[in-house]
Design a protein around this motif. Structure first.
Motif, PDB file in Angstrom:
ATOM      1  N   LEU A 228     -26.977   1.965  80.423  1.00  0.00           N
ATOM      2  CA  LEU A 228     -26.001   1.766  81.486  1.00  0.00           C
ATOM      3  C   LEU A 228     -25.228   0.483  81.201  1.00  0.00           C
ATOM      4  CD1 LEU A 228     -28.088   2.588  84.701  1.00  0.00           C
ATOM      5  CD2 LEU A 228     -26.400   4.043  83.587  1.00  0.00           C
ATOM      6  N   ASP A 229     -24.106   0.304  81.870  1.00  0.00           N
ATOM      7  CA  ASP A 229     -23.315  -0.911  81.655  1.00  0.00           C
ATOM      8  C   ASP A 229     -24.155  -2.161  81.900  1.00  0.00           C
ATOM      9  OD1 ASP A 229     -21.124   0.670  81.130  1.00  0.00           O
ATOM     10  OD2 ASP A 229     -20.332   0.566  83.169  1.00  0.00           O
ATOM     11  N   GLY A 230     -24.962  -2.129  82.960  1.00  0.00           N
ATOM     12  CA  GLY A 230     -25.829  -3.266  83.246  1.00  0.00           C
ATOM     13  C   GLY A 230     -26.846  -3.509  82.150  1.00  0.00           C
ATOM     14  N   GLY A 231     -27.329  -2.430  81.541  1.00  0.00           N
ATOM     15  CA  GLY A 231     -28.258  -2.560  80.424  1.00  0.00           C
ATOM     16  C   GLY A 231     -27.600  -3.215  79.220  1.00  0.00           C
ATOM     17  N   HIS A 232     -26.365  -2.785  78.901  1.00  0.00           N
ATOM     18  CA  HIS A 232     -25.617  -3.411  77.806  1.00  0.00           C
ATOM     19  C   HIS A 232     -25.452  -4.911  78.041  1.00  0.00           C
ATOM     20  CE1 HIS A 232     -24.858   0.392  76.016  1.00  0.00           C
ATOM     21  NE2 HIS A 232     -23.870   0.781  76.810  1.00  0.00           N
ATOM     22  N   ILE A 233     -25.124  -5.255  79.287  1.00  0.00           N
ATOM     23  CA  ILE A 233     -24.822  -6.649  79.611  1.00  0.00           C
ATOM     24  C   ILE A 233     -26.070  -7.527  79.486  1.00  0.00           C
ATOM     25  CG2 ILE A 233     -24.123  -8.199  81.488  1.00  0.00           C
ATOM     26  CD1 ILE A 233     -22.304  -5.829  82.455  1.00  0.00           C
ATOM     27  N   ILE A 234     -27.185  -7.115  80.110  1.00  0.00           N
ATOM     28  CA  ILE A 234     -28.410  -7.921  80.072  1.00  0.00           C
ATOM     29  C   ILE A 234     -28.955  -7.999  78.644  1.00  0.00           C
ATOM     30  CG2 ILE A 234     -30.792  -8.086  80.890  1.00  0.00           C
ATOM     31  CD1 ILE A 234     -28.673  -8.824  82.971  1.00  0.00           C
ATOM     32  N   TYR A 235     -28.931  -6.884  77.918  1.00  0.00           N
ATOM     33  CA  TYR A 235     -29.400  -6.889  76.524  1.00  0.00           C
ATOM     34  C   TYR A 235     -28.563  -7.847  75.681  1.00  0.00           C
ATOM     35  CZ  TYR A 235     -30.193  -5.278  71.742  1.00  0.00           C
ATOM     36  OH  TYR A 235     -30.472  -5.223  70.395  1.00  0.00           O
ATOM     37  N   SER A 236     -27.256  -7.788  75.828  1.00  0.00           N
ATOM     38  CA  SER A 236     -26.367  -8.627  75.014  1.00  0.00           C
ATOM     39  C   SER A 236     -26.495 -10.103  75.374  1.00  0.00           C
ATOM     40  CB  SER A 236     -24.908  -8.183  75.197  1.00  0.00           C
ATOM     41  OG  SER A 236     -24.737  -6.839  74.805  1.00  0.00           O
ATOM     42  N   MET A 237     -26.786 -10.391  76.644  1.00  0.00           N
ATOM     43  CA  MET A 237     -26.899 -11.780  77.083  1.00  0.00           C
ATOM     44  C   MET A 237     -28.238 -12.408  76.694  1.00  0.00           C
ATOM     45  SD  MET A 237     -25.255 -11.552  80.933  1.00  0.00           S
ATOM     46  CE  MET A 237     -25.477 -13.299  81.315  1.00  0.00           C
ATOM     47  N   PHE A 238     -29.320 -11.659  76.854  1.00  0.00           N
ATOM     48  CA  PHE A 238     -30.650 -12.266  76.774  1.00  0.00           C
ATOM     49  C   PHE A 238     -31.562 -11.675  75.705  1.00  0.00           C
ATOM     50  CE2 PHE A 238     -29.279 -12.499  81.291  1.00  0.00           C
ATOM     51  CZ  PHE A 238     -29.088 -13.878  81.356  1.00  0.00           C
ATOM     52  N   GLY A 239     -31.165 -10.577  75.093  1.00  0.00           N
ATOM     53  CA  GLY A 239     -31.986 -10.013  74.033  1.00  0.00           C
ATOM     54  C   GLY A 239     -32.936  -8.929  74.510  1.00  0.00           C
ATOM     55  N   GLU A 240     -33.680  -8.381  73.549  1.00  0.00           N
ATOM     56  CA  GLU A 240     -34.488  -7.187  73.781  1.00  0.00           C
ATOM     57  C   GLU A 240     -35.639  -7.419  74.766  1.00  0.00           C
ATOM     58  OE1 GLU A 240     -37.139  -3.966  71.189  1.00  0.00           O
ATOM     59  OE2 GLU A 240     -36.081  -5.608  70.195  1.00  0.00           O
ATOM     60  N   LYS A 241     -36.393  -8.518  74.607  1.00  0.00           N
ATOM     61  CA  LYS A 241     -37.585  -8.729  75.437  1.00  0.00           C
ATOM     62  C   LYS A 241     -37.221  -8.937  76.901  1.00  0.00           C
ATOM     63  CE  LYS A 241     -40.675 -10.505  71.848  1.00  0.00           C
ATOM     64  NZ  LYS A 241     -41.525 -11.641  71.401  1.00  0.00           N
ATOM     65  N   VAL A 242     -36.214  -9.776  77.146  1.00  0.00           N
ATOM     66  CA  VAL A 242     -35.801 -10.011  78.534  1.00  0.00           C
ATOM     67  C   VAL A 242     -35.252  -8.732  79.145  1.00  0.00           C
ATOM     68  CG1 VAL A 242     -34.180 -11.252  80.010  1.00  0.00           C
ATOM     69  CG2 VAL A 242     -35.365 -12.469  78.173  1.00  0.00           C
ATOM     70  N   HIS A 243     -34.445  -8.004  78.369  1.00  0.00           N
ATOM     71  CA  HIS A 243     -33.891  -6.749  78.881  1.00  0.00           C
ATOM     72  C   HIS A 243     -34.997  -5.778  79.249  1.00  0.00           C
ATOM     73  CE1 HIS A 243     -32.697  -2.516  78.397  1.00  0.00           C
ATOM     74  NE2 HIS A 243     -31.653  -2.900  79.088  1.00  0.00           N
ATOM     75  N   GLU A 244     -36.015  -5.662  78.394  1.00  0.00           N
ATOM     76  CA  GLU A 244     -37.091  -4.713  78.659  1.00  0.00           C
ATOM     77  C   GLU A 244     -37.826  -5.073  79.950  1.00  0.00           C
ATOM     78  OE1 GLU A 244     -41.034  -2.834  76.403  1.00  0.00           O
ATOM     79  OE2 GLU A 244     -39.563  -4.025  75.281  1.00  0.00           O
ATOM     80  N   ALA A 245     -38.050  -6.374  80.173  1.00  0.00           N
ATOM     81  CA  ALA A 245     -38.733  -6.810  81.391  1.00  0.00           C
ATOM     82  C   ALA A 245     -37.868  -6.532  82.624  1.00  0.00           C
ATOM     83  CB  ALA A 245     -39.060  -8.300  81.290  1.00  0.00           C
ATOM     84  N   VAL A 246     -36.589  -6.884  82.549  1.00  0.00           N
ATOM     85  CA  VAL A 246     -35.676  -6.670  83.678  1.00  0.00           C
ATOM     86  C   VAL A 246     -35.522  -5.180  83.965  1.00  0.00           C
ATOM     87  CG1 VAL A 246     -33.289  -6.931  84.469  1.00  0.00           C
ATOM     88  CG2 VAL A 246     -34.426  -8.832  83.307  1.00  0.00           C
ATOM     89  N   ALA A 247     -35.408  -4.373  82.907  1.00  0.00           N
ATOM     90  CA  ALA A 247     -35.253  -2.921  83.076  1.00  0.00           C
ATOM     91  C   ALA A 247     -36.492  -2.315  83.725  1.00  0.00           C
ATOM     92  CB  ALA A 247     -34.977  -2.260  81.723  1.00  0.00           C
ATOM     93  N   SER A 248     -37.667  -2.769  83.323  1.00  0.00           N
ATOM     94  CA  SER A 248     -38.912  -2.233  83.888  1.00  0.00           C
ATOM     95  C   SER A 248     -39.020  -2.575  85.370  1.00  0.00           C
ATOM     96  CB  SER A 248     -40.116  -2.796  83.124  1.00  0.00           C
ATOM     97  OG  SER A 248     -40.070  -2.414  81.761  1.00  0.00           O
ATOM     98  N   ILE A 249     -38.707  -3.814  85.716  1.00  0.00           N
ATOM     99  CA  ILE A 249     -38.741  -4.227  87.130  1.00  0.00           C
ATOM    100  C   ILE A 249     -37.723  -3.426  87.943  1.00  0.00           C
ATOM    101  CG2 ILE A 249     -38.273  -6.142  88.712  1.00  0.00           C
ATOM    102  CD1 ILE A 249     -39.342  -8.010  86.479  1.00  0.00           C
ATOM    103  N   SER A 250     -36.536  -3.214  87.362  1.00  0.00           N
ATOM    104  CA  SER A 250     -35.487  -2.450  88.049  1.00  0.00           C
ATOM    105  C   SER A 250     -35.938  -1.023  88.311  1.00  0.00           C
ATOM    106  CB  SER A 250     -34.199  -2.456  87.215  1.00  0.00           C
ATOM    107  OG  SER A 250     -33.717  -3.768  87.023  1.00  0.00           O
TER     108      SER A 250
END
Length: 330
Positions: A228-250
């Motif tokens: 999703l657009d939000g996934g692209h944004i968080i991944y690009s800003m913070f990298g794979e590990k942070v994105h995976e944690a944020v995505a799981s919580i979401s």
């Protein structure tokens, strides 16, 4: 043989482009028609058949919703072109009028990228350009709607008994869940002396209805999960590990909101938060869009301007998200 193949390829490519353009045009025309019908249903509260002269009543809704979707998708498109990533023009997705079903006349619009996104900077630009463009379009539509509210006679033509003490009793009532930005714009731009429709009637007002729907779609796209657009944004800003944690919580939050909606709607529990559709959306994300974001060939830290834009996109998500977008009561 090589020359013959080149000639054949050059012969078919223009034809393929013509066919592609034709598909885009046909989908746009069909979506325009289905959104006119949806606009008629939402604003008048009546289900067809309609006379030809009635169609003009659905035009404000249809034009506004096409405008918002086009701004969102062309934001992605031009960002992709800037980074030399091959992308299609927007495919508008019509939704046929189905009695008794939430019908906004469309399921949105999409573009397809046809080449690899080379790095996270390009991924970020493409991902963030759509929701920011769409959000600005929503603001334009909503500000126009709040500054051009019709007189109170408008709602009385739809519900002659609106001010009666018995209005809405023994009937199914639908209410849109408000958002922070919707409330802010209402307070800033509406005239207190005008009749300001409550969220249980706002869908009869085409610009407010479309603006609300645009915020809803923007928020759905900005959920920081997968591609999703939000996934692209968080991944690009913070990298794979942070994105995976944020995505799981979401995903957990979406499922909890969905479960809350089911318990409230079907089992009689009265939760203030939740909508059963969030559970359905979570399942779509999990099985089709996926929770993890695929890696890009080259990853580097974003510059300060892009980080600021990313935080703006996060703020847009918070301002546009409604935990309970649809409230149905008896």
């Amino acid at each position: 043989m090589e020359e013959d193949f080149t000639e054949v390829r050059d012969y078919y490519q223009p034809q393929e482009k013509k066919n592609s353009y034709l598909i885009h045009i046909i989908l746009l025309v069909i979506t325009f028609i289905t959104t006119i019908i949806a606009g008629l249903e939402w604003t008048t509260g009546k289900i067809g058949p309609y006379e030809f002269n009635d169609l003009k009543l659905g035009l404000p809704y249809a034009i506004s919703i096409i405008f918002i979707l086009a701004c969102h998708e062309f934001g992605h498109y031009f960002a992709a072109k800037y980074h030399k990533v091959k992308a299609t023009l927007p495919y508008f997705i019509p939704f046929p009028p189905i009695p008794g079903f939430f019908n906004f006349g469309t399921m949105g619009a999409v573009i397809r990228t046809k080449s690899i996104t080379p790095n996270n900077k390009a991924m970020f630009d493409i991902g963030v350009a759509g929701p920011i463009s769409g959000f600005i379009a929503c603001l334009i539509v909503l500000i126009y709607g709040f500054t051009h509210l019709p007189p109170v006679d408008y709602i009385l033509t739809i519900h002659p008994d609106y001010f009666s003490p018995d209005y809405g009793k023994n009937a199914v009532n639908l209410e849109f869940g408000s958002t922070l930005i919707f409330e802010l714009l209402k307070n800033l731009f509406s005239n207190p002396n005008d009749f300001i429709p409550p969220m249980s009637e706002v869908y009869h007002y085409p610009y407010l209805c479309v603006g609300w729907f645009g915020l809803f779609v923007t928020a759905m796209n900005l959920i920081p999960v997968g591609q999703l657009d939000g996934g692209h944004i968080i991944y690009s800003m913070f990298g794979e590990k942070v994105h995976e944690a944020v995505a799981s919580i979401s995903m957990i939050i979406l499922m909890l909101l969905g479960a809350g909606g089911i318990l409230s709607s079907f089992l009689g529990f009265h939760f203030e938060l939740g909508w059963s559709g969030w559970l359905f959306w979570a399942l779509i994300l999990y099985f089709f869009i996926k929770v993890k974001h695929p890696p890009v060939p080259h990853f580097e830290k974003l510059d300060r301007k892009r980080m600021i834009l990313g935080y703006i996109a996060i703020a847009i998500f918070i301002l546009s998200f409604s935990p309970t977008p649809f409230i149905i009561s008896l």
